[in-house]
Design a protein around this motif. Sequence first.
Motif, mmCIF file in Angstrom:
data_model
loop_
_atom_site.group_PDB
_atom_site.id
_atom_site.type_symbol
_atom_site.label_atom_id
_atom_site.label_comp_id
_atom_site.label_asym_id
_atom_site.label_seq_id
_atom_site.Cartn_x
_atom_site.Cartn_y
_atom_site.Cartn_z
ATOM 1 N N ASP A 100 48.460 48.227 34.666
ATOM 2 C CA ASP A 100 48.368 49.672 34.547
ATOM 3 C C ASP A 100 47.908 50.226 35.896
ATOM 4 O O ASP A 100 46.925 49.750 36.467
ATOM 5 N N ASP A 101 48.607 51.233 36.418
ATOM 6 C CA ASP A 101 48.236 51.821 37.711
ATOM 7 C C ASP A 101 46.814 52.379 37.710
ATOM 8 O O ASP A 101 46.195 52.499 38.764
ATOM 9 N N ASP A 102 46.293 52.734 36.529
ATOM 10 C CA ASP A 102 44.959 53.322 36.430
ATOM 11 C C ASP A 102 43.837 52.295 36.297
ATOM 12 O O ASP A 102 42.676 52.667 36.168
ATOM 13 N N THR A 103 44.163 51.014 36.327
ATOM 14 C CA THR A 103 43.119 49.991 36.298
ATOM 15 C C THR A 103 42.358 50.040 37.622
ATOM 16 O O THR A 103 42.976 49.992 38.686
ATOM 17 N N PRO A 104 41.025 50.168 37.582
ATOM 18 C CA PRO A 104 40.247 50.272 38.821
ATOM 19 C C PRO A 104 40.435 49.050 39.720
ATOM 20 O O PRO A 104 40.626 47.928 39.242
ATOM 21 N N VAL A 105 40.379 49.285 41.009
ATOM 22 C CA VAL A 105 40.566 48.214 41.995
ATOM 23 C C VAL A 105 39.550 47.097 41.788
ATOM 24 O O VAL A 105 39.896 45.915 41.864
ATOM 25 N N HIS A 106 38.295 47.454 41.475
ATOM 26 C CA HIS A 106 37.260 46.428 41.302
ATOM 27 C C HIS A 106 37.535 45.504 40.109
ATOM 28 O O HIS A 106 36.977 44.419 40.021
ATOM 29 N N ALA A 107 38.406 45.911 39.202
ATOM 30 C CA ALA A 107 38.713 45.091 38.023
ATOM 31 C C ALA A 107 39.941 44.214 38.238
ATOM 32 O O ALA A 107 40.364 43.514 37.320
ATOM 33 N N ARG A 108 40.497 44.217 39.421
ATOM 34 C CA ARG A 108 41.749 43.493 39.655
ATOM 35 C C ARG A 108 41.565 42.044 40.091
ATOM 36 O O ARG A 108 42.536 41.309 40.210
ATOM 37 N N THR A 109 40.331 41.624 40.324
ATOM 38 C CA THR A 109 40.036 40.214 40.587
ATOM 39 C C THR A 109 38.719 39.861 39.915
ATOM 40 O O THR A 109 37.875 40.719 39.675
ATOM 41 N N VAL A 110 38.560 38.590 39.606
ATOM 42 C CA VAL A 110 37.327 38.099 39.005
ATOM 43 C C VAL A 110 37.162 36.635 39.415
ATOM 44 O O VAL A 110 38.152 35.934 39.638
ATOM 45 N N ILE A 111 35.935 36.214 39.535
ATOM 46 C CA ILE A 111 35.663 34.810 39.808
ATOM 47 C C ILE A 111 35.362 34.134 38.481
ATOM 48 O O ILE A 111 34.455 34.542 37.760
ATOM 49 N N GLY A 112 36.145 33.127 38.171
ATOM 50 C CA GLY A 112 36.001 32.421 36.898
ATOM 51 C C GLY A 112 34.833 31.449 36.921
ATOM 52 O O GLY A 112 34.218 31.196 37.963
ATOM 53 N N SER A 113 34.528 30.876 35.768
ATOM 54 C CA SER A 113 33.445 29.898 35.659
ATOM 55 C C SER A 113 33.749 28.632 36.461
ATOM 56 O O SER A 113 32.859 27.845 36.742
#
Length: 197
Positions: A27-40
């Motif tokens: 979704d184009d409205d997904t915030p940039v900070h939510a576009r990557t995550v570090i997994g366990s």
Amino acid sequence: VQTCALPIWMLGVVAAVAASEECCWCDDDTPVHARTVIGSDSQVYKLVFSDEFNNPKRNFANGKDSKWTALDIGDTSNKGAAFYLPEQATVVTDGKVSALRILTENASHTGDGPEGEKGIKMPFKSAMLQGWNKFCFTGGIVEFRAKQPRGGGYWPALWAFGNLGRAVYQKSNTGLWPWSYDKCDDDLELPPSDPPQ
């Protein structure tokens, strides 16, 4: 089946992908900070699918939405008590937060069942959205946020089914928990023997 370089299924799914690959299901409205995550596992995962549910004009009836299909069927599986209807799934906003609302009502409805049965009467109306046969993913992290009602009688869930079984369609998995292969393949055919899962 709609495909792209990174087909994926479910809300807020992230998977390990090369940084150069585009997220065609985001979704184009997904915030940039939510576009990557570090997994366990300390690996960096890049978002490959998201849905912010912020357009109140969306219609989830069959064939109307590119990501989801709201069923129009009586749930005769697992002693279900709800008739799923597309109009029970809407996008709502309270001025600050926009979200998918699945409205469950103590109001009966009569219609067809998943195996072609006619005259199925259920005491409740609700909704089930599926991404079945639209997205495929082989691994990653699935995240979603939900606000659940209090009280009994509800069965809210987010299920990541395999790609060969379909929720409420009992014959699609012959009574077994849905399973899938370890790859996405539009031309997948079942071998005559038990396939690896």
